[in-house]
Design a protein around this motif. Sequence first.
Motif, PDB file in Angstrom:
ATOM      1  N   GLY A  51       0.811  -1.213   0.000  1.00  0.00           N
ATOM      2  CA  GLY A  51       0.000   0.000   0.000  1.00  0.00           C
ATOM      3  C   GLY A  51       0.846   1.264   0.000  1.00  0.00           C
ATOM      4  O   GLY A  51       0.594   2.200  -0.764  1.00  0.00           O
ATOM      5  N   LEU A  52       1.845   1.303   0.862  1.00  0.00           N
ATOM      6  CA  LEU A  52       2.724   2.473   0.891  1.00  0.00           C
ATOM      7  C   LEU A  52       3.555   2.582  -0.378  1.00  0.00           C
ATOM      8  O   LEU A  52       3.865   3.683  -0.840  1.00  0.00           O
ATOM      9  CB  LEU A  52       3.643   2.409   2.119  1.00  0.00           C
ATOM     10  N   SER A  53       3.897   1.451  -0.939  1.00  0.00           N
ATOM     11  CA  SER A  53       4.632   1.447  -2.193  1.00  0.00           C
ATOM     12  C   SER A  53       3.781   2.066  -3.301  1.00  0.00           C
ATOM     13  O   SER A  53       4.279   2.857  -4.110  1.00  0.00           O
ATOM     14  CB  SER A  53       5.039   0.022  -2.553  1.00  0.00           C
ATOM     15  N   GLY A  54       2.518   1.737  -3.319  1.00  0.00           N
ATOM     16  CA  GLY A  54       1.610   2.328  -4.298  1.00  0.00           C
ATOM     17  C   GLY A  54       1.448   3.824  -4.108  1.00  0.00           C
ATOM     18  O   GLY A  54       1.319   4.577  -5.072  1.00  0.00           O
ATOM     19  N   LEU A  55       1.468   4.259  -2.854  1.00  0.00           N
ATOM     20  CA  LEU A  55       1.362   5.699  -2.587  1.00  0.00           C
ATOM     21  C   LEU A  55       2.599   6.460  -3.054  1.00  0.00           C
ATOM     22  O   LEU A  55       2.499   7.619  -3.455  1.00  0.00           O
ATOM     23  CB  LEU A  55       1.139   5.943  -1.092  1.00  0.00           C
ATOM     24  N   LEU A  56       3.753   5.837  -3.002  1.00  0.00           N
ATOM     25  CA  LEU A  56       4.955   6.499  -3.497  1.00  0.00           C
ATOM     26  C   LEU A  56       5.000   6.568  -5.019  1.00  0.00           C
ATOM     27  O   LEU A  56       5.622   7.456  -5.580  1.00  0.00           O
ATOM     28  CB  LEU A  56       6.213   5.786  -2.980  1.00  0.00           C
ATOM     29  N   ILE A  57       4.345   5.653  -5.673  1.00  0.00           N
ATOM     30  CA  ILE A  57       4.305   5.659  -7.132  1.00  0.00           C
ATOM     31  C   ILE A  57       3.292   6.688  -7.640  1.00  0.00           C
ATOM     32  O   ILE A  57       3.444   7.249  -8.717  1.00  0.00           O
ATOM     33  CB  ILE A  57       3.974   4.253  -7.662  1.00  0.00           C
ATOM     34  N   LEU A  58       2.290   6.975  -6.851  1.00  0.00           N
ATOM     35  CA  LEU A  58       1.198   7.849  -7.265  1.00  0.00           C
ATOM     36  C   LEU A  58       1.641   9.239  -7.733  1.00  0.00           C
ATOM     37  O   LEU A  58       1.127   9.721  -8.748  1.00  0.00           O
ATOM     38  CB  LEU A  58       0.174   7.938  -6.139  1.00  0.00           C
ATOM     39  N   PRO A  59       2.564   9.947  -7.072  1.00  0.00           N
ATOM     40  CA  PRO A  59       2.960  11.274  -7.582  1.00  0.00           C
ATOM     41  C   PRO A  59       3.564  11.237  -8.976  1.00  0.00           C
ATOM     42  O   PRO A  59       3.329  12.139  -9.782  1.00  0.00           O
ATOM     43  CB  PRO A  59       3.997  11.770  -6.562  1.00  0.00           C
ATOM     44  N   VAL A  60       4.306  10.206  -9.286  1.00  0.00           N
ATOM     45  CA  VAL A  60       4.908  10.104 -10.618  1.00  0.00           C
ATOM     46  C   VAL A  60       3.815   9.882 -11.658  1.00  0.00           C
ATOM     47  O   VAL A  60       3.834  10.502 -12.730  1.00  0.00           O
ATOM     48  CB  VAL A  60       5.954   8.970 -10.657  1.00  0.00           C
ATOM     49  N   ILE A  61       2.853   9.044 -11.353  1.00  0.00           N
ATOM     50  CA  ILE A  61       1.757   8.777 -12.289  1.00  0.00           C
ATOM     51  C   ILE A  61       0.907  10.029 -12.480  1.00  0.00           C
ATOM     52  O   ILE A  61       0.498  10.350 -13.602  1.00  0.00           O
ATOM     53  CB  ILE A  61       0.918   7.584 -11.803  1.00  0.00           C
ATOM     54  N   ILE A  62       0.658  10.760 -11.411  1.00  0.00           N
ATOM     55  CA  ILE A  62      -0.107  12.006 -11.512  1.00  0.00           C
ATOM     56  C   ILE A  62       0.643  13.023 -12.357  1.00  0.00           C
ATOM     57  O   ILE A  62       0.041  13.711 -13.196  1.00  0.00           O
ATOM     58  CB  ILE A  62      -0.430  12.552 -10.105  1.00  0.00           C
ATOM     59  N   LEU A  63       1.937  13.123 -12.182  1.00  0.00           N
ATOM     60  CA  LEU A  63       2.723  14.078 -12.963  1.00  0.00           C
ATOM     61  C   LEU A  63       2.706  13.725 -14.450  1.00  0.00           C
ATOM     62  O   LEU A  63       2.536  14.607 -15.300  1.00  0.00           O
ATOM     63  CB  LEU A  63       4.165  14.119 -12.460  1.00  0.00           C
ATOM     64  N   ILE A  64       2.863  12.466 -14.773  1.00  0.00           N
ATOM     65  CA  ILE A  64       2.838  12.048 -16.175  1.00  0.00           C
ATOM     66  C   ILE A  64       1.443  12.275 -16.765  1.00  0.00           C
ATOM     67  O   ILE A  64       1.304  12.740 -17.892  1.00  0.00           O
ATOM     68  CB  ILE A  64       3.281  10.579 -16.302  1.00  0.00           C
ATOM     69  N   GLY A  65       0.410  11.980 -16.006  1.00  0.00           N
ATOM     70  CA  GLY A  65      -0.952  12.229 -16.471  1.00  0.00           C
ATOM     71  C   GLY A  65      -1.231  13.703 -16.664  1.00  0.00           C
ATOM     72  O   GLY A  65      -1.875  14.104 -17.646  1.00  0.00           O
ATOM     73  N   TRP A  66      -0.748  14.534 -15.750  1.00  0.00           N
ATOM     74  CA  TRP A  66      -0.927  15.979 -15.861  1.00  0.00           C
ATOM     75  C   TRP A  66      -0.230  16.513 -17.107  1.00  0.00           C
ATOM     76  O   TRP A  66      -0.803  17.315 -17.851  1.00  0.00           O
ATOM     77  CB  TRP A  66      -0.389  16.663 -14.610  1.00  0.00           C
TER      78      TRP A  66
END
Length: 95
Positions: free
Chosen positions: A72-87
């Motif tokens: 779960g925490l690993s997924g939370l650390l990946i989330l900012p990178v995915i949000i940035l690429i999506g943005w």
Amino acid sequence: MVLLFWPFMLASIVFSFIALSKKKPMFLVISCFLIIPYSLYLAVTPLFRWWGGIFPFFYLGAAFLLRKNMKGLSGLLILPVIILIGWLGYIIITP
């Protein structure tokens, strides 16, 4: 330039999802290396000066947490990178 960034960014997202689903931290390390050209590009832009250099470390931190069985925490650390690429994809696609 386009040939370098978008395929690597999309591949890093795919490898991160594979890593989370199969619980293999090595795929997150591969994702880290794939996101480095994009993060270096962001590091020289005025808006993301030092933030650009931090994004690969999110993948390394996620790999460490996945190795410690904290999915779960690993997924939370990946989330900012995915949000940035999506943005960035949204900014480029919309006129």
